[in-house]
Design a protein around this motif. Sequence first.
Motif: not given
Length: 433
Positions: A222-223, A225-226, A230, A418, A421-422
């Motif tokens: 998930e991280d 992909c975020l 960037s 993104s 969020k990470v």
Amino acid sequence: MDKRLMNVSLLGLSFMLVFTAFQTMGNIEKIVLESIQNDYPTFTGDGYISLSIIYVVFALSSWVSPSIVSCVGSRKSMFIGSCCYTLFLISFLLPSTELLYLMSALIGLGASIIWTGQGTYLTLNSDPTTMSRNSGIFWALLQMSMFLGNTFVYFVLRDKSHLDESTRTLLFTVLTVVCFLGTLLFLLLRSSVSFEGAENEQGIPLSITNELKNSIALFLTEDMCLLNMSFFFTGLHLSFFSGVYSSSIGFTKQIGPNSKQLVGLSGVFIGAGEIIGGLLFSILGKKTTTAELGSKGFGHSAVVALGFIINIIAYGLIFINLPDDAPFKDTDTISFIQPNQYIAIFCSFLLGFGDSCFNTQLYNVIGQKYSENSAPAIALFNFMKSIAAAISFFYSNLFGMYVQLTLLMITLIMGSLSFFKVDKSLENRYKEF
């Protein structure tokens, strides 16, 4: 100065020399190849196509570069990669469309190796307390290349409206020699050193199959992909300021009779922005460190937020200052205002500073979050960044300035959100301990 800091400083100096040559060439390649076509009608090489090939091969090779680094070590990998850069520059002394595109593919392979090796070597010589400082030092030294190389171009192109053969030969020869010196400097790098002081290199060599599985598994988290959003933005931004923007200034004849000379000056100010950003975030390293170290500073997200604001301002000013057809060829078109050289050069500085905001913090987060698995993480960073750059250089022959700026703004927003969020999840993870 401890051994680890010496390693990082020498790493930055080596990259500074190699990329003094390459980034300067990328900045002027479109204009240089246009002048070669005027002198040799049989030569049909295009700067944007060449750069697109570089980044396509760079992206594809990023999937296997961790295996190469794992097998031969980060230091040897960077030396091998830098040799490819030297060969690419030599090819400009022998104008040939086929040779240009072949060497573009070769340097794409070399780029994936040298950058994966760099990320691994930097991570191995850093720890959570020094990652921000070290990435800032490396970034500042690397971006000195934009300042040095383009200062040279600025004086060489003074009062020239056309790059004749003697001027081109001087440019290529000097840049090739500088790149070769940087390649030799990689041989002086010493073994990376662990936090405890023991020599430390990448672990047991893995097969390409195992390394690919490792990279794919990491890519689907998930991280990651975020972070890919960037990474993608930094690739579009890189291709714009390194290959499109400065050339667009040179093609905008309404900006003044010295538009070609401004290409070099634009590169100088892009480099100045990168250097100031790198030094600033190096000095403020502990202020931009995630909360696991007890920092009461403003954190990674604040720096990226600053980069967001700076880039928005730059894109807006470019939108009103340069005409839509500026990326293609010489134009007499006027944009929303009379093209202004001072605004154009100011935007060059903003583009460089905004880029340093994103890249230094991305290296910091990767170094902290994937410290035990740095090579695949850096390779995925390079993959997404180079895919974006390849796409950008491809559409630079199709889309005008306004469409390109619109795409940059959209990906800037998505990439920033993104990252926030990470970074928040990374901060929360450390607060649990």
